[in-house]
Write an enzyme that holds these catalytic residues in place. Structure first.
Site, PDB file in Angstrom:
ATOM      1  N   ARG A  22      36.567  48.818  40.666  1.00  0.00           N
ATOM      2  CA  ARG A  22      35.156  48.642  41.173  1.00  0.00           C
ATOM      3  C   ARG A  22      34.426  50.023  40.957  1.00  0.00           C
ATOM      4  NH1 ARG A  22      36.424  47.066  46.991  1.00  0.00           N
ATOM      5  NH2 ARG A  22      38.397  48.663  46.449  1.00  0.00           N
ATOM      6  N   ASN A  40      36.351  42.995  45.282  1.00  0.00           N
ATOM      7  CA  ASN A  40      37.675  42.208  45.375  1.00  0.00           C
ATOM      8  C   ASN A  40      37.553  41.071  46.037  1.00  0.00           C
ATOM      9  OD1 ASN A  40      38.819  44.366  43.749  1.00  0.00           O
ATOM     10  ND2 ASN A  40      39.839  45.256  45.781  1.00  0.00           N
TER      11      ASN A  40
END
Length: 93
Positions: A22, A40
């Site tokens: 990320r 996520n």
């Protein structure tokens, strides 16, 4: 002028959690005129949502895939167009 933007949802599968995926995606986003989110998912995938000009969004997704290819086993992509729903690019926890 149209108020619609190109929108992409991309679900990455593989070893994509716990590896800085990320954060690296956010760093890649700085090089493109896109806004959106990366998060996520509970099933182990990462969801990327991006919107903007089609060429910028597609280029961004390809750059993420290239940058993180060693972690990605599969990517599922859907696209559409519609009103802008976000500003900036951020990680959603």
């Amino acid at each position: 002028m149209s108020d619609k933007v190109f929108r992409m949802n991309c679900w990455f599968e593989g070893h994509v959690q716990g590896v800085g995926f990320r954060y690296q995606t956010t760093a890649v986003a700085r090089g493109f005129e896109v806004c959106g989110t990366v998060r996520n998912l509970i099933d182990g995938r990462v969801h990327l949502y991006a919107e903007g000009a089609e060429s910028e969004v597609r280029g961004f997704q390809e750059a993420v895939a290239d940058e993180l290819e060693t972690y990605i086993r599969k990517a599922e992509i859907t696209t559409d167009s519609g009103p802008r729903t976000c500003e900036g690019f951020r990680i959603v926890l």
